[in-house]
Design a protein around this motif. Structure first.
Motif, PDB file in Angstrom:
ATOM      1  N   TYR A   1       0.814  -1.212   0.000  1.00 35.02           N
ATOM      2  CA  TYR A   1       0.000   0.000   0.000  1.00 35.02           C
ATOM      3  C   TYR A   1       0.848   1.262   0.000  1.00 35.02           C
ATOM      4  O   TYR A   1       0.489   2.288  -0.576  1.00 35.02           O
ATOM      5  CB  TYR A   1      -0.952   0.008   1.207  1.00 35.02           C
TER       6      TYR A   1
ATOM      7  N   HIS B   1       1.268   3.964  -2.742  1.00 32.68           N
ATOM      8  CA  HIS B   1       0.324   5.044  -3.011  1.00 32.68           C
ATOM      9  C   HIS B   1       0.684   6.355  -2.318  1.00 32.68           C
ATOM     10  O   HIS B   1       0.875   7.374  -2.978  1.00 32.68           O
ATOM     11  CB  HIS B   1      -1.097   4.564  -2.687  1.00 32.68           C
TER      12      HIS B   1
ATOM     13  N   HIS C   1      -1.749  10.871   4.232  1.00 35.16           N
ATOM     14  CA  HIS C   1      -3.138  11.240   3.959  1.00 35.16           C
ATOM     15  C   HIS C   1      -4.133  10.096   4.163  1.00 35.16           C
ATOM     16  O   HIS C   1      -5.303  10.334   4.420  1.00 35.16           O
ATOM     17  CB  HIS C   1      -3.286  11.824   2.551  1.00 35.16           C
ATOM     18  N   ASP C   2      -3.676   8.840   4.052  1.00 33.29           N
ATOM     19  CA  ASP C   2      -4.624   7.737   4.202  1.00 33.29           C
ATOM     20  C   ASP C   2      -4.529   7.046   5.562  1.00 33.29           C
ATOM     21  O   ASP C   2      -5.240   6.081   5.822  1.00 33.29           O
ATOM     22  CB  ASP C   2      -4.394   6.695   3.093  1.00 33.29           C
TER      23      ASP C   2
ATOM     24  N   ASP D   1      -3.753  12.856  -4.880  1.00 33.02           N
ATOM     25  CA  ASP D   1      -4.263  11.550  -4.469  1.00 33.02           C
ATOM     26  C   ASP D   1      -5.139  10.968  -5.579  1.00 33.02           C
ATOM     27  O   ASP D   1      -4.956   9.829  -6.023  1.00 33.02           O
ATOM     28  CB  ASP D   1      -5.071  11.763  -3.173  1.00 33.02           C
TER      29      ASP D   1
ATOM     30  N   ASN E   1      -4.576   7.651  -8.072  1.00 34.91           N
ATOM     31  CA  ASN E   1      -5.587   6.593  -8.150  1.00 34.91           C
ATOM     32  C   ASN E   1      -6.084   6.402  -9.580  1.00 34.91           C
ATOM     33  O   ASN E   1      -6.315   5.285 -10.025  1.00 34.91           O
ATOM     34  CB  ASN E   1      -6.763   6.906  -7.216  1.00 34.91           C
TER      35      ASN E   1
HETATM   36 MN    MN Z   1      -5.230   8.025  -1.135  1.00 35.83          MN
END
Ligand code: MN
Length: 736
Positions: free
Chosen positions: A46, A49, A73-74, A140, A144
């Protein structure tokens, strides 16, 4: 290969003086620790990202706070870490940013749409406080979108649609041209994969040729600029982006060859606008410009700060192309928008002029996002909010909704009729009313952004010519025109038949014998240069051919003279009108004027006859029957052309049709007269379309009111009601 944090740090160091790289490293470690073990849909760790997002932010030359937030941010959304933990490690600033980027907790009783709406609302509110929220959110979303291929097609389409609806327009609003382009092209590819493939194949097939042309153009520009001693920083050439090309092809229904800006060149000049204009004159000297396509966005920048000169010229092979000319600085703003303005936080800077820049930027961002702020304050309901958010992002169009929530996009100025025709031609044709936001409105009401529109239809109801005065979409206009011309033709055939029948009876010729004689009628039609009997009847109905002349051809000169009723009787008025009374009309002895302003019966402007008044019809060329009041001063003159006079009568007013009548009231000059008169009119439940007051030279008051009445009796009641108002001297109907 996973990007390394050190590469990102290097970028930030290259872009900014003395950044806090330790902050970035700590954020990286924190993120790596908490996302540990998580995988993306692609199967990669992950962490890829947040790293890529941070990298995009570094490329945007944002500060270390933004880059660190990109890494974090996540964390709150996708791990067990909460905001308080973030605050204790990274402080208030980053916490605020992360919070703005964290979706609201899943609330099970909220619909998917509502959740989405709440999330966007939250983000918009956050980015008003700190624009970095939206820059990070865009980074972001961009990453994605770039890595969507591992998701299911439906999910891809949904996310891409959201990007197209919300994020690409926000990027555009913030002047971030590059971001917007990439988001749009990726969205296009994922929402309409087939069309994307088809179009990119088409463009790719032409690409070598286009690129060769671009090369020639570039070297031509470059040598001419050098010849004229005009300095230049760069000359770029590009083929139009697929999404904007696709939109243009769809909207204008044209072939790829007809697209003006399929290829474009961009000339970047040194930082002084005078070089832009110098370059422009050189370009216009090489190729012929297309005058209406020149735009000076330097003198008048777009509201997202975009500045550039745009011109289209006709290339050597006749191929038109666009040339954009701007300075390096303008170019950077065109590509990066507000991100290009981004400066360090105050505490990092010694110089006070930097504070000013920051302040200016804040003002700019506020201005750009102001409509969004207002929206968030006005609308309580979150679904309303997301709808109006979409609306504010495209100010050139209005967006209206069906009661089922379907969005209909219309040009500004559109009315419920345009809306009805946009839904379906059938809906437009049978439209008899509309509700906007639950309230009945007139069909000519201008639609506002976000209106919910319900179209009321009545089966078998028909369009009206009047509609052409207020529809704005070509779909509605064409459909109404088409209907009118068809209707007009069938009405005119009908009317022509009646008029010919009547004339035949006048000549004591069996009208059946005449009208059933197709062969003879066709022959007469041919004499007039028409091909069918029907055309002849239509021509009579339009008033182009007189029934008397047709009869003369039918009977032959001798028989015609013998039977001519005008020769047998002394006056035309006696026979004419009597014969008409006798022979035509549906059960009555006159042609019935159906309703008001039908296609082939129109009210004369000179006297504007009112239902209930005595009337007479005049067959006018191309307009069918024009109905005059018998009292009209023009009627006597028209009587000279007695062949064209027909007796007419009012049909029953079953549709409650109203008619506007102007009234002039002379009053004493005192205050409150206008109010008194409008009150008197309103008291007898009569509509007022217009009212204005003046004072005449002899110091009397002149009040002009336009009222809406059903018939003569109604008008008489209105007039006597006005006469009773104290101070009224005289009441007079206009146009009679
Ligand atoms: Mn994100």
């Amino acid at each position: 290969m996973m990007i390394r944090i050190e590469d990102i740090i290097e970028k930030v160091e290259g872009n900014r003086p003395d950044p806090d790289t330790e902050l970035i490293r700590r954020a990286y470690l924190f993120s790596a620790l908490h996302h540990r073990g998580q995988k993306r849909a692609s199967g990669e760790p992950y962490l890829v990202h947040p790293l890529e997002v941070a990298n995009i932010l570094a490329d945007m030359r944002l500060d270390e706070v933004s880059v660190s937030t990109g890494l974090l941010h996540d964390v709150v959304e996708d791990t067990l870490v909460d905001l308080d933990t973030i605050r204790s490690y990274f402080g208030d600033e980053i916490t605020l940013l992360v919070d703005g980027l964290t979706k609201i907790a899943h609330i099970s009783n909220l619909s998917k749409e509502k959740q989405q709406a709440e999330n966007v609302r939250k983000m918009v509110l956050a980015m008003i406080t700190d624009v970095r929220v939206v820059l990070i959110k865009l980074a972001d979303r961009l990453h994605n979108m770039r890595t969507m291929q591992f998701l299911k097609p439906e999910k891809r389409a949904r996310i891409a649609q959201e990007t197209l609806d919300i994020y690409a327009p926000i990027a555009h609003r913030l002047g971030m041209g590059k971001m917007r382009s990439e988001l749009e092209d990726l969205s296009f590819q994922n929402i309409y994969p087939e069309e994307y493939k088809k179009l990119s194949k088409e463009v790719d097939a032409r690409r070598p040729e286009l690129e060769a042309i671009l090369e020639r153009i570039k070297s031509m520009i470059s040598s001419k600029l050098a010849e004229n001693d005009v300095p230049v920083v760069a000359i770029e050439g590009r083929v139009k982006r697929l999404y904007s090309l696709w939109k243009k092809l769809k909207k204008q229904k044209i072939a790829i060859e007809q697209v003006y800006d399929l290829i474009a060149t961009r000339i970047i000049t040194p930082n002084d606008r005078k070089y832009c204009y110098l370059t422009l004159s050189v370009v216009h000297d090489i190729w012929t410009p297309v005058p209406e396509r020149f735009k000076d966005w330097i003198a008048i920048p777009r509201d997202n700060l975009y500045q550039s000169l745009h011109t289209s010229v006709i290339g050597d092979g006749g191929q038109p192309f666009e040339v954009q000319i701007r300075t390096e600085e303008m170019h950077q703003i065109a590509e990066e928008g507000v991100a290009a303005h981004w400066k360090y936080k105050e505490k990092k800077l010694g110089a006070s002029d930097e504070d000013e820049t920051l302040d200016e930027l804040r003002k700019t961002v506020e201005k750009l996002l102001l409509p969004l702020v207002e929206t968030t304050e006005v609308n309580e309901d979150s679904e309303d909010f997301i709808e109006s958010l979409k609306l504010d992002l495209y100010p050139k169009d209005v967006y209206a909704f069906t009661p089922m929530g379907k969005v209909i996009q219309l040009p500004k100025g559109a009315t419920p009729l345009d809306f009805a025709y946009a839904i379906h031609s059938e809906v437009g044709d049978t439209c008899t009313g509309a509700k906007i936001n639950g309230r009945i409105v007139q069909l000519r009401t201008e639609i506002q952004n976000g209106d919910v529109i319900e179209i009321l239809t009545t089966p078998n109801s028909k369009p009206s010519r009047d509609w052409l005065n207020f529809v704005v979409t070509s779909k509605a206009r064409n459909r109404i025109r088409h209907w009118i011309s068809e209707q007009q033709r069938s009405d005119s055939i009908e009317l022509g038949r009646k008029l010919l029948e009547k004339e035949a009876e006048r000549f004591r010729v069996s009208s059946k014998k005449l009208l059933n004689n197709e062969v003879e009628l066709k022959k007469i039609a041919n004499d007039y240069g028409l091909s069918r009997a029907e055309d002849l009847l239509a021509s009579i109905g339009y008033g182009k051919t007189l029934p008397r002349n047709v009869l003369s051809k039918f009977l032959g000169a001798e028989k015609f003279a013998e039977l001519d009723p005008d020769k047998r009787n002394q006056t035309r008025l006696e026979t004419g009108i009597k014969a008409v009374r006798k022979f035509i009309g549906l059960g009555e002895d006159a042609i019935i004027v159906k309703g008001v302003d039908n296609l082939l019966t129109t009210r004369a402007r000179c006297c504007n006859p009112l239902r209930g008044e005595d009337i007479v019809g005049y067959i006018s060329l191309g307009k069918g029957i024009v109905v005059h009041s018998k009292k009209c001063k023009n009627v006597r003159q028209l009587m000279i052309n007695k062949d064209r006079i027909v007796e007419v009568d009012w049909a029953k007013n079953d549709k409650d049709e109203i008619q506007s009548v102007a009234i002039m009231v002379t009053t004493e000059n005192r205050t409150g007269m206008l109010a008194g008169i409008t009150n008197a009119i309103a008291e007898i439940k009569t509509g007022i379309r217009d009212a204005r007051a003046n004072v005449s030279r002899d110091d009397t008051g002149i009040i002009e009111v336009t009222v809406e009445v059903y018939d003569k009796k109604h008008l008489d009641r209105v007039i006597s009601s006005i006469e009773k108002v104290p101070g009224v001297i005289a009441v007079e109907r206009q146009n009679a």
